[in-house]
Write a protein that holds these residues in place. Structure first.
Motif, PDB file in Angstrom:
ATOM      1  N   LEU A 134      87.008   5.526 -17.123  1.00  0.00           N
ATOM      2  CA  LEU A 134      86.981   6.390 -15.941  1.00  0.00           C
ATOM      3  C   LEU A 134      86.668   5.640 -14.655  1.00  0.00           C
ATOM      4  O   LEU A 134      87.198   5.971 -13.596  1.00  0.00           O
ATOM      5  N   ALA A 135      85.806   4.621 -14.747  1.00  0.00           N
ATOM      6  CA  ALA A 135      85.375   3.944 -13.520  1.00  0.00           C
ATOM      7  C   ALA A 135      86.544   3.336 -12.728  1.00  0.00           C
ATOM      8  O   ALA A 135      86.522   3.397 -11.495  1.00  0.00           O
ATOM      9  N   PRO A 136      87.586   2.758 -13.376  1.00  0.00           N
ATOM     10  CA  PRO A 136      88.685   2.199 -12.579  1.00  0.00           C
ATOM     11  C   PRO A 136      89.337   3.234 -11.651  1.00  0.00           C
ATOM     12  O   PRO A 136      89.742   2.891 -10.530  1.00  0.00           O
ATOM     13  N   LEU A 137      89.416   4.491 -12.102  1.00  0.00           N
ATOM     14  CA  LEU A 137      89.995   5.520 -11.233  1.00  0.00           C
ATOM     15  C   LEU A 137      89.151   5.676  -9.969  1.00  0.00           C
ATOM     16  O   LEU A 137      89.667   5.749  -8.849  1.00  0.00           O
ATOM     17  N   ALA A 158      75.988  -6.734 -25.425  1.00  0.00           N
ATOM     18  CA  ALA A 158      77.412  -6.904 -25.130  1.00  0.00           C
ATOM     19  C   ALA A 158      78.051  -5.560 -24.805  1.00  0.00           C
ATOM     20  O   ALA A 158      78.816  -5.430 -23.840  1.00  0.00           O
ATOM     21  N   LEU A 159      77.741  -4.537 -25.609  1.00  0.00           N
ATOM     22  CA  LEU A 159      78.299  -3.202 -25.378  1.00  0.00           C
ATOM     23  C   LEU A 159      77.797  -2.631 -24.053  1.00  0.00           C
ATOM     24  O   LEU A 159      78.578  -2.123 -23.247  1.00  0.00           O
ATOM     25  N   GLY A 160      76.475  -2.719 -23.865  1.00  0.00           N
ATOM     26  CA  GLY A 160      75.893  -2.174 -22.642  1.00  0.00           C
ATOM     27  C   GLY A 160      76.394  -2.906 -21.411  1.00  0.00           C
ATOM     28  O   GLY A 160      76.595  -2.296 -20.363  1.00  0.00           O
ATOM     29  N   GLY A 161      76.637  -4.220 -21.554  1.00  0.00           N
ATOM     30  CA  GLY A 161      77.133  -4.999 -20.421  1.00  0.00           C
ATOM     31  C   GLY A 161      78.444  -4.462 -19.888  1.00  0.00           C
ATOM     32  O   GLY A 161      78.696  -4.506 -18.672  1.00  0.00           O
ATOM     33  N   VAL A 162      79.289  -3.931 -20.779  1.00  0.00           N
ATOM     34  CA  VAL A 162      80.556  -3.339 -20.329  1.00  0.00           C
ATOM     35  C   VAL A 162      80.267  -2.153 -19.410  1.00  0.00           C
ATOM     36  O   VAL A 162      80.826  -2.042 -18.304  1.00  0.00           O
ATOM     37  N   ALA A 163      79.355  -1.274 -19.852  1.00  0.00           N
ATOM     38  CA  ALA A 163      79.011  -0.121 -19.016  1.00  0.00           C
ATOM     39  C   ALA A 163      78.415  -0.577 -17.691  1.00  0.00           C
ATOM     40  O   ALA A 163      78.783  -0.066 -16.629  1.00  0.00           O
ATOM     41  N   PHE A 164      77.496  -1.560 -17.738  1.00  0.00           N
ATOM     42  CA  PHE A 164      76.863  -2.020 -16.504  1.00  0.00           C
ATOM     43  C   PHE A 164      77.904  -2.578 -15.539  1.00  0.00           C
ATOM     44  O   PHE A 164      77.853  -2.318 -14.339  1.00  0.00           O
ATOM     45  N   ALA A 165      78.852  -3.369 -16.045  1.00  0.00           N
ATOM     46  CA  ALA A 165      79.850  -3.985 -15.166  1.00  0.00           C
ATOM     47  C   ALA A 165      80.719  -2.924 -14.502  1.00  0.00           C
ATOM     48  O   ALA A 165      80.960  -2.967 -13.294  1.00  0.00           O
ATOM     49  N   PHE A 166      81.179  -1.948 -15.283  1.00  0.00           N
ATOM     50  CA  PHE A 166      82.082  -0.944 -14.703  1.00  0.00           C
ATOM     51  C   PHE A 166      81.340   0.009 -13.768  1.00  0.00           C
ATOM     52  O   PHE A 166      81.874   0.403 -12.734  1.00  0.00           O
ATOM     53  N   LEU A 167      80.101   0.380 -14.125  1.00  0.00           N
ATOM     54  CA  LEU A 167      79.354   1.276 -13.239  1.00  0.00           C
ATOM     55  C   LEU A 167      78.940   0.544 -11.971  1.00  0.00           C
ATOM     56  O   LEU A 167      79.015   1.090 -10.862  1.00  0.00           O
ATOM     57  N   GLY A 168      78.520  -0.710 -12.118  1.00  0.00           N
ATOM     58  CA  GLY A 168      78.166  -1.499 -10.939  1.00  0.00           C
ATOM     59  C   GLY A 168      79.372  -1.692 -10.035  1.00  0.00           C
ATOM     60  O   GLY A 168      79.265  -1.628  -8.812  1.00  0.00           O
ATOM     61  N   GLY A 169      80.535  -1.896 -10.634  1.00  0.00           N
ATOM     62  CA  GLY A 169      81.764  -2.030  -9.855  1.00  0.00           C
ATOM     63  C   GLY A 169      82.059  -0.767  -9.066  1.00  0.00           C
ATOM     64  O   GLY A 169      82.489  -0.824  -7.911  1.00  0.00           O
ATOM     65  N   THR A 170      81.809   0.391  -9.686  1.00  0.00           N
ATOM     66  CA  THR A 170      82.026   1.652  -8.980  1.00  0.00           C
ATOM     67  C   THR A 170      81.119   1.729  -7.762  1.00  0.00           C
ATOM     68  O   THR A 170      81.564   2.105  -6.668  1.00  0.00           O
ATOM     69  N   GLY A 171      79.860   1.367  -7.936  1.00  0.00           N
ATOM     70  CA  GLY A 171      78.952   1.372  -6.792  1.00  0.00           C
ATOM     71  C   GLY A 171      79.425   0.413  -5.715  1.00  0.00           C
ATOM     72  O   GLY A 171      79.430   0.749  -4.524  1.00  0.00           O
ATOM     73  N   ALA A 172      79.866  -0.777  -6.111  1.00  0.00           N
ATOM     74  CA  ALA A 172      80.324  -1.774  -5.143  1.00  0.00           C
ATOM     75  C   ALA A 172      81.533  -1.263  -4.371  1.00  0.00           C
ATOM     76  O   ALA A 172      81.648  -1.467  -3.166  1.00  0.00           O
ATOM     77  N   TYR A 197      79.511   5.721 -24.408  1.00  0.00           N
ATOM     78  CA  TYR A 197      79.262   5.721 -22.964  1.00  0.00           C
ATOM     79  C   TYR A 197      79.975   4.548 -22.292  1.00  0.00           C
ATOM     80  O   TYR A 197      80.583   4.699 -21.234  1.00  0.00           O
ATOM     81  N   SER A 198      79.924   3.370 -22.943  1.00  0.00           N
ATOM     82  CA  SER A 198      80.581   2.191 -22.366  1.00  0.00           C
ATOM     83  C   SER A 198      82.091   2.384 -22.285  1.00  0.00           C
ATOM     84  O   SER A 198      82.717   2.050 -21.281  1.00  0.00           O
ATOM     85  N   SER A 233      96.992  -4.865  -2.978  1.00  0.00           N
ATOM     86  CA  SER A 233      97.577  -3.531  -3.157  1.00  0.00           C
ATOM     87  C   SER A 233      99.088  -3.538  -2.932  1.00  0.00           C
ATOM     88  O   SER A 233      99.737  -2.533  -3.190  1.00  0.00           O
ATOM     89  N   LEU A 234      99.663  -4.649  -2.472  1.00  0.00           N
ATOM     90  CA  LEU A 234     101.123  -4.733  -2.369  1.00  0.00           C
ATOM     91  C   LEU A 234     101.722  -5.434  -3.590  1.00  0.00           C
ATOM     92  O   LEU A 234     102.892  -5.773  -3.595  1.00  0.00           O
ATOM     93  N   GLY A 235     100.917  -5.643  -4.623  1.00  0.00           N
ATOM     94  CA  GLY A 235     101.391  -6.327  -5.822  1.00  0.00           C
ATOM     95  C   GLY A 235     101.971  -5.354  -6.832  1.00  0.00           C
ATOM     96  O   GLY A 235     102.042  -4.156  -6.578  1.00  0.00           O
ATOM     97  N   PRO A 236     102.363  -5.874  -7.967  1.00  0.00           N
ATOM     98  CA  PRO A 236     103.076  -5.066  -8.954  1.00  0.00           C
ATOM     99  C   PRO A 236     102.190  -4.088  -9.732  1.00  0.00           C
ATOM    100  O   PRO A 236     102.705  -3.127 -10.277  1.00  0.00           O
ATOM    101  N   LEU A 237     100.879  -4.332  -9.784  1.00  0.00           N
ATOM    102  CA  LEU A 237     100.027  -3.474 -10.605  1.00  0.00           C
ATOM    103  C   LEU A 237      99.187  -2.567  -9.720  1.00  0.00           C
ATOM    104  O   LEU A 237      98.758  -2.959  -8.639  1.00  0.00           O
ATOM    105  N   PRO A 238      98.931  -1.331 -10.189  1.00  0.00           N
ATOM    106  CA  PRO A 238      98.132  -0.408  -9.381  1.00  0.00           C
ATOM    107  C   PRO A 238      96.680  -0.870  -9.260  1.00  0.00           C
ATOM    108  O   PRO A 238      96.184  -1.652 -10.079  1.00  0.00           O
ATOM    109  N   LEU A 239      96.009  -0.371  -8.244  1.00  0.00           N
ATOM    110  CA  LEU A 239      94.624  -0.784  -7.983  1.00  0.00           C
ATOM    111  C   LEU A 239      93.698  -0.434  -9.146  1.00  0.00           C
ATOM    112  O   LEU A 239      92.673  -1.084  -9.335  1.00  0.00           O
ATOM    113  N   GLU A 240      94.053   0.582  -9.924  1.00  0.00           N
ATOM    114  CA  GLU A 240      93.223   0.940 -11.079  1.00  0.00           C
ATOM    115  C   GLU A 240      93.141  -0.249 -12.040  1.00  0.00           C
ATOM    116  O   GLU A 240      92.055  -0.581 -12.535  1.00  0.00           O
ATOM    117  N   VAL A 241      94.295  -0.866 -12.299  1.00  0.00           N
ATOM    118  CA  VAL A 241      94.317  -2.023 -13.200  1.00  0.00           C
ATOM    119  C   VAL A 241      93.567  -3.197 -12.578  1.00  0.00           C
ATOM    120  O   VAL A 241      92.805  -3.899 -13.257  1.00  0.00           O
TER     121      VAL A 241
END
Lengths: 201, 221
Positions: free
Chosen positions: B207-210, B135-149, B200-201, B84-92
């Protein structure tokens, strides 16, 4: 480039618990401040608040020489905490190279810095194989390899042996001579000239 | 951009090792595919009818296995402070983490899913669509799972919490993807389900990065 750090009546609260109340200080370029105080007096919280990781409940942190605080935190300061941020399962060389590149330095500078701190032979080991002192030296290497003006150090000397302390004293002195600022939480005396700021007294 | 490349490289390397990496996810998919005929009986007709759906659900669950520790390790060893002290915001940063996770586990799963489905008796002509849906659904799963994590960061029983948070969010993509595969196999128009899945993906990826960045900041302070 940060030329001055102002901490203005900073208070930090965690729920009902007051961790820090009304601390004020100013550090100018070329100056080191040793933050002292008993265990649990809020030294770590103060450093994390300056780094923007903890939101103060009152007061403010201002950086002179940069347009806004966010810019100072993104590119102007280092935080060396109790945890060094290395993933234990990856080689020390890769982890240090990532940290240095992420903080704006060059990967080549990372190796040079590690060698200066006496870690040439440890770079190819996984981080989990390093001793506490070696890990701390690896973390300190990013201070040299990715130049940033303000250093926030949380007990930087604790796990270091005497020769490493001396070496790090030289590194800090060189940083101050180049216009850097150091705010370090310490229990032992600093190996360089430092103004003492006692909190929680 | 050097910091971004450095981060992506590190995240891919971490995803490779975290929770067994692609091998564990593929192994889970293989286990479900192997056990299903043993549970449902050896007759090919009922198996073929559910093949596409079974593989699709197995895929959704196997992506989640590796996600539990997406942020946990970095949080515990202090790397999240440094990042979080790096050049890019945590969203990225959060988006890069999920992208790396998708590259390492989602993409191999998308290649393996049609093989598993065809092995269970799905028509071979459905294989390309199953790969695309995976492949498409995997994108949704990764971002939603990341939100839960990320939301489970500061809690101790993180794994349970992730399941509770994420499973309801997985319902729409599972329905859309399953419907697209089912419609195609029945010879019906399937593009609607595919379009909904893609929408959906994309929404999840946007939205999930926010949410992840907010949850990380909260855990750090």
């Amino acid at each position: 480039m940060i030329t001055r750090l102002h901490i203005e009546a900073l208070s930090i609260q965690r729920g009902e618990r007051v961790l820090l109340s009304g601390v004020s200080a100013a550090i100018k370029a070329g100056e080191a401040v040793a933050l002292t105080g008993a265990n649990g007096s809020g030294k770590t919280s103060l450093l994390r608040a300056v780094a923007g990781l903890v939101r103060p409940s009152a007061g403010a942190v201002r950086f002179e020489g940069v347009a806004e605080a966010d810019e100072a935190r993104r590119g102007g300061l280092h935080l060396i905490g109790h945890q060094d941020g290395f993933d234990p399962g990856r080689p020390a060389r890769d982890e240090l190279a990532f940290q240095v590149r992420w903080l704006g330095g060059e990967a080549g500078a990372a190796t040079a810095a590690a060698e200066r701190l006496g870690l040439a032979r440890q770079l190819d080991l996984e981080v989990r194989r390093l001793s506490a002192g070696q890990r701390r030296r690896l973390a300190l290497a990013r201070l040299i390899a990715a130049p940033r003006p303000l250093w926030l150090l949380d007990e930087p000397l604790a796990p270091l042996d005497a020769p490493s302390r001396g070496l790090f004293g030289e590194i800090m002195a060189a940083h101050l001579a180049g216009g850097g600022l150091i705010l370090a939480a310490v229990h032992d005396p600093m190996p360089i000239q430092a103004r003492i700021l006692e909190i929680g007294a | 951009m050097s910091p971004l490349r450095a981060l992506l490289g590190r995240e891919i390397s971490l995803a490779w090792g975290r929770g067994g990496g692609p091998l564990l996810a593929l192994g889970f998919l293989a286990a479900v595919t192997t056990l299903m005929p043993l549970a449902l009986g050896p007759a090919p007709a009922p198996l073929a009818a559910v093949a596409g759906g079974v593989v699709w659900v197995a895929l959704a669950l196997s992506t989640l296995i590796a996600l539990e520790r997406l942020f946990q390790r970095d949080f515990e060893n202090g790397a999240l402070d440094l990042i979080s002290l790096g050049p890019l915001p945590l969203e990225v940063v959060a988006a890069v983490k999920c992208l790396a996770q998708w590259l390492v586990t989602g993409a191999p799963l998308a290649l393996a899913a049609p093989i598993a489905a065809v092995a269970l008796g799905a028509p071979a002509r459905a294989a390309p669509l199953i790969a695309l849906v995976s492949a498409l659904g995997g994108v949704a799963f990764a971002f939603l799972g990341g939100t839960g994590a990320a939301l489970a960061l500061a809690s101790r029983r993180g794994g349970v919490l992730i399941a509770l948070i994420v499973l309801p969010l997985l319902i729409p993509p599972v329905i859309f993807g399953g419907a697209a595969i089912g419609a195609f196999e029945a010879g019906l128009p399937y593009l609607t389900g595919l379009a909904f899945l893609a929408a959906y993906s994309l929404a999840a990826a946007a939205l999930a990065p926010l949410a992840m960045a907010g949850a990380c900041r909260n855990a750090l302070s």
